[in-house]
Each structure stands twice: as C-alpha cells, then as structure tokens.
Enzyme design. Structure first.
Site, short mmCIF file in Angstrom:
data_model
loop_
_atom_site.label_atom_id
_atom_site.label_comp_id
_atom_site.label_asym_id
_atom_site.label_seq_id
_atom_site.Cartn_x
_atom_site.Cartn_y
_atom_site.Cartn_z
N CYS A 1 129.42 53.69 55.46
CA CYS A 1 129.42 55.26 54.84
C CYS A 1 128.47 55.37 55.02
CB CYS A 1 130.02 54.46 53.30
SG CYS A 1 131.64 54.17 52.79
N HIS B 1 126.75 60.49 49.46
CA HIS B 1 128.45 60.40 50.46
C HIS B 1 128.90 60.60 49.37
CE1 HIS B 1 131.66 57.77 51.88
NE2 HIS B 1 130.98 56.63 50.78
N ASN C 1 137.15 58.83 49.83
CA ASN C 1 136.53 58.75 50.18
C ASN C 1 136.63 57.69 51.46
OD1 ASN C 1 134.56 56.48 51.24
ND2 ASN C 1 134.51 55.20 50.08
#
EC number: 2.3.1.180
Length: 348
Positions: free
Chosen positions: A123, A273, A304
């Site tokens: 990420c 993020h 996500n």
C-alpha cells in the site's frame, strides 16, 4: 583523483503533471460480501467505512486497467506517450514473476522503448514509485516518468475470512511526473518495520500452493491434492495494523510535513492510503488538521486498493472539484512489510 564521469543534468525539480484513474465497471455492495461471512452491513461500515467496492471482470486485467488509467494521465499531462522515458508499476497482484507488467503496459500505450519495471511495496507502493520518478527526472535519466499503482485484490481475497473479505477492491491509478522550476514534490519520509511483516501477509507462498511437502512428512502422503489447499489470500492482524497505522503513521506524516517546511495550516488536501475510514479520521485528529483541509475518503465506495488507492483518490478529488490544481497535499501510504512513504506534493 578526479572523476572522469560527467555530472548528471536533470531538471532542478519535479512535479506531478497529470493524473488518471480506472475503476472496474462491477460495483460490489456489502450485501454481496455478506453472502459469504456472518456479519452485517452496519458492522462493515462501522469497522471500515466501506459501503461498496469495484471488482474487475475477466477483461479488466492488471495490464488493461493500467493502460486505461495511463492514457488519462498522459492526456492530462499534455504530453504524448512517446515522451515517456520510464514506466514504474507498483502492484502485488500481477501473478507472473517475469516479465514485469510494466514492459507490456509501456508497449500498449505506445511509449516506445522506455525503462520499465515493477516494484512490490504494498500500500506504500505509489509513494515509493513517486519517489523513484522524482529521482529519475532530477537526475536526468528520464524527462517524463509514468507511475502506476494497480491492483486486482479480488484475486487475493478470501471471501470466507470475516476479517478481510469486505476490505479489498480493484482499480488502477496513474500519474505523470516531469520537470519543474520549483519544488512541487517534497522530500519523502519512508521506511520499513520488518519485525511486523507477519501482520499483513499472503497466507501461502506460491511454492506451497504448488504442493510443497507440508510439515509432518515429505512423502506423497504429505502432499495434499492441489484442490485441497486453500488458495493463497491476503490476511492481516487487524487490531495490530490499526494501532500501528494510527499512532506510528501520524508521526511519519508529521515528519513529511516538517521535511517539506509545511505546517498543517498550509495544507489544502490530505490524501492518506484508503485502508479504513477510522484510521483516516484518527490521523486527521492526531495531526490536528484544520477543517479547511479536504480529506480523501474514497475508501467508502472503492475499498482498499493498495498501491492504487492514493492516485485513485487524488483523481476523484480533482474530478469532482473537491480539490484543485495547485493545491498543496500531504500523501501517505502504509501497509504490508510493514512499509510506509509520505510526502507533500502540489496537485496537477
């Protein structure tokens, strides 16, 4: 002894010139996830803030989504594909060890013969790629660099894992980094904490899935049939990751602000993020960001998307008018490794 090597002649600074995104056409609501786990829409929303996510269809491959996002970013930057000197792709869901998917993408967008390579930084991958691109531009190895974050995390989702089944989405985000006459990408604060690597991981390595002998023996009886092995997926220790992200990443974000010489009051936009709405809200509170700062909360409808989450969120903020060209933004990515990267940028 005098070196015989000529000094590099790159641009004095680098900037993000254009951004593009691609979200798969299929929208998956929480109700569909609930067919596989014992939970509720209210629980998922309260724990993560996620209501829907996009999952890729058979034709929406890692390469195809990247091509779509890249085309938009290149057009937004006002350059041609032939001007791209390097292509950097951050992904954990390209399932071929070699060749790098970046080479295929470079060819398909008509970039000629640029340097092309993949990176695996979970990420934080977009931040890592952005940092490398800045270095290439200022060092003189490439005038324009295409940075792509792309994931098909639906391929690595265990739909029966109550802790993660609702988290992940698919998509691609891309930016073009090019020369600038003033600083528009700040110093990167990045690093890793490998002692916490097991908190986010793939459940099985591909070698195990290939029927490597399991513990308890090394004969044929210890090799279960391939279909008896649960397909590798992403798993995590939710509470440990949450605490790390909330407490440690707020410190990293502050360090990035300090390195850029920017205070929270100077910020226009915060693009963390898109892992979890509670993490985002906690970071906003810890950093004491003014209410005037626009905060990306793309996770609600996109989930996500790992390396793709920051450029996708950036693209949506600009497309909807919530942010504008020239705004000063703090971006921070963090995830498996555990790795992280934060910097302050001027939005294209």
């Amino acid at each position: 002894m005098t070196s015989k090597i000529k000094p590099s002649k790159g641009a004095p600074y680098a900037r993000i010139m254009g951004v593009g995104g691609y979200r798969p056409t299929r929208v998956v609501p929480n109700e569909e996830i609930l067919k596989h786990i014992d939970s509720s829409d209210e629980w998922i929303r309260s724990r993560s803030g996620i209501a829907t996510r996009h999952w890729a269809g058979p034709e929406e491959t890692v390469a195809q989504m990247s091509v779509e996002a890249s085309g938009k970013a290149i057009a937004d930057a006002g350059i041609t594909p032939e001007q791209i000197g390097a292509v950097i792709v951050s992904t954990v869901s390209h399932f071929k060890q070699t060749p790098a998917i970046a080479t295929e993408i470079a060819h398909r967008i008509g970039a000629g013969k640029p340097a092309a390579f993949d990176i695996s930084a979970g990420c934080a991958g977009f931040g890592y790629g952005l940092t490398l691109a800045k270095g290439l531009v200022t060092e003189g190895s490439a005038e324009y660099v295409l940075v792509i974050g792309v994931e098909r995390l639906s391929d690595l989702t265990d739909l029966e894992d109550r802790a993660t089944a609702f988290l992940f989405g698919d998509g691609a985000g891309a930016v073009v980094v090019g020369p600038a006459n003033e600083p528009e990408i700040g110093p990167t604060v990045w690093g890793s904490e490998g002692d916490k690597a097991d908190t986010i991981k793939q459940t099985l390595g591909w070698d195990v899935y290939r029927s490597t002998p399991f513990p308890g023996g090394d004969g044929p009886e210890a090799r279960p049939a391939l279909e008896e092995i649960r397909y590798p997926a992403i798993t995590q220790e939710g509470q440990s990751v949450f605490r790390w992200a909330v407490f440690e990443m707020a410190k990293v974000a502050q360090q990035a602000l300090d390195a850029a010489g920017v205070s929270p009051d100077d910020l226009d936009v915060f693009i963390p993020h898109q892992a979890n709405m509670r993490i985002i809200d906690s970071m906003v509170k810890t950093l004491k960001l003014p209410e005037s700062v626009t905060v990306a909360r793309d996770v609600e409808t996109t989930g996500n998307t790992s390396a793709a989450s920051i450029p996708l969120a950036m693209e949506r903020l600009l497309a909807t008018g919530q942010a504008k060209s020239g705004d000063t933004a703090l971006v921070i990515g963090f995830g498996a490794g555990l790795v992280y990267a934060a910097t302050v940028v001027t939005l294209p």
